[in-house]
Enzyme design. Structure first.
Site, mmCIF file in Angstrom:
data_model
loop_
_atom_site.group_PDB
_atom_site.id
_atom_site.type_symbol
_atom_site.label_atom_id
_atom_site.label_comp_id
_atom_site.label_asym_id
_atom_site.label_seq_id
_atom_site.Cartn_x
_atom_site.Cartn_y
_atom_site.Cartn_z
ATOM 1 N N ASP A 97 39.664 49.500 39.436
ATOM 2 C CA ASP A 97 38.517 49.290 40.267
ATOM 3 C C ASP A 97 39.241 49.877 41.881
ATOM 4 O O ASP A 97 40.429 50.680 41.948
ATOM 5 C CB ASP A 97 38.303 47.537 41.226
ATOM 6 C CG ASP A 97 37.304 47.082 39.791
ATOM 7 O OD1 ASP A 97 36.251 48.141 39.404
ATOM 8 O OD2 ASP A 97 37.641 45.882 39.691
ATOM 9 N N TYR A 108 48.140 44.451 31.566
ATOM 10 C CA TYR A 108 47.516 43.922 33.228
ATOM 11 C C TYR A 108 48.585 43.243 33.784
ATOM 12 O O TYR A 108 49.249 42.410 33.240
ATOM 13 C CB TYR A 108 46.605 43.375 33.471
ATOM 14 C CG TYR A 108 45.098 44.739 33.423
ATOM 15 C CD1 TYR A 108 45.202 45.620 34.631
ATOM 16 C CD2 TYR A 108 44.837 44.760 32.724
ATOM 17 C CE1 TYR A 108 43.693 46.381 34.591
ATOM 18 C CE2 TYR A 108 43.801 46.094 32.107
ATOM 19 C CZ TYR A 108 42.823 46.563 33.660
ATOM 20 O OH TYR A 108 42.568 47.805 33.692
#
EC number: 5.4.99.12
Length: 253
Positions: A52, A109
């Site tokens: 994003d 992540y």
């Protein structure tokens, strides 16, 4: 036609996300522009993982096809064209039917909090100077591994066909003034990691009980999750492929 995987890293602060979007500044658009300039043909790459707006990546992959031979200084020349906040780290020859997105086995992540004001962490973490119950955070992170349906942690207006993800790792680490969430899965939903982090922080702050955290997961209702953590703390760390798939190419420096 030859197919190549390229490994990139980038700071996401100046971008509207990774994937090419109409009338938006994105990482993939910069990579495609650089490839097209160097190869003197229109290149449209395919990315392995979308991030994003504002999210960073230590490692992401794309693939592209070309009949043109790669210049002996391909890596150097591409990096000379790319902006300073994007770097091409490696090039790999792969079978022509291999897709960088679908061939990936897993992705990892990290989300970083820092608890004392630090100007050097401003664009690489979330300043969070509040008392946290780290044991509660760890308990919540462990609970995440018990589930596979993460509808609660997917932002609305997504086009995915399934909300099922296989979580391999989910834990927090504390290193001095840094508190880092680590998560690995076969796939992630839009906004999922930030939703997990934001909701677990509510647990760590004593604003959400462990039973209520479980209930939020099981509700499959995204209004029960907290996505309100900033993007700069999130890093895509690794994308994992089958052993032996990636054949690295060497270039002249």
């Amino acid at each position: 036609m030859n197919r190549y995987f390229i490994e990139v890293a980038y700071k996401g602060a100046q971008y509207s996300g990774f994937q090419v979007q109409e009338n938006a500044h994105t990482v993939q658009a910069e990579v495609d522009r650089a490839l097209s300039l160097l190869l003197r043909e229109k290149i449209e790459s395919t990315g392995s993982s979308r991030t994003d707006a504002g999210v960073n990546a230590r490692q992401n992959f794309l693939h592209f096809d070309t009949d043109a031979p790669l210049h002996p200084q391909f890596l150097y020349k591409i990096n000379a064209i790319l902006p300073a906040d994007v770097v091409l780290k490696g090039v790999y020859r792969v079978p022509e039917d291999t897709n960088s997105r679908f061939a990936a086995l897993g992705r990892s992540y990290e989300y970083t909090l820092y608890t004392r004001k630090d100007p050097f962490m401003q664009d690489r973490g979330y300043f969070f100077p509040y008392k946290l119950d780290v044991d509660a955070l760890q308990e919540a992170a462990g609970i995440i591994r018990e589930y596979s349906d993460f509808t609660t942690f997917s932002k609305r207006n997504t086009q995915v066909k399934t909300f099922i993800c296989a979580i391999e790792e989910s834990f927090w680490t504390v290193e001095g003034e840094r508190i880092v969430y680590n998560v690995t899965a076969n796939r992630f939903l839009r906004g999922m990691v930030r939703g997990l982090v934001g909701t677990m922080l509510r647990v760590g702050r004593g604003k959400l009980t462990i039973p209520a955290f479980r209930a939020a997961i099981e509700s499959r209702d995204c209004t029960r999750a907290d996505f309100a953590v900033p993007p700069q703390g999130l890093f895509l760390m690794t994308v994992r492929y089958p052993e032996g798939l990636l054949e690295p190419l060497s270039f002249v420096r």
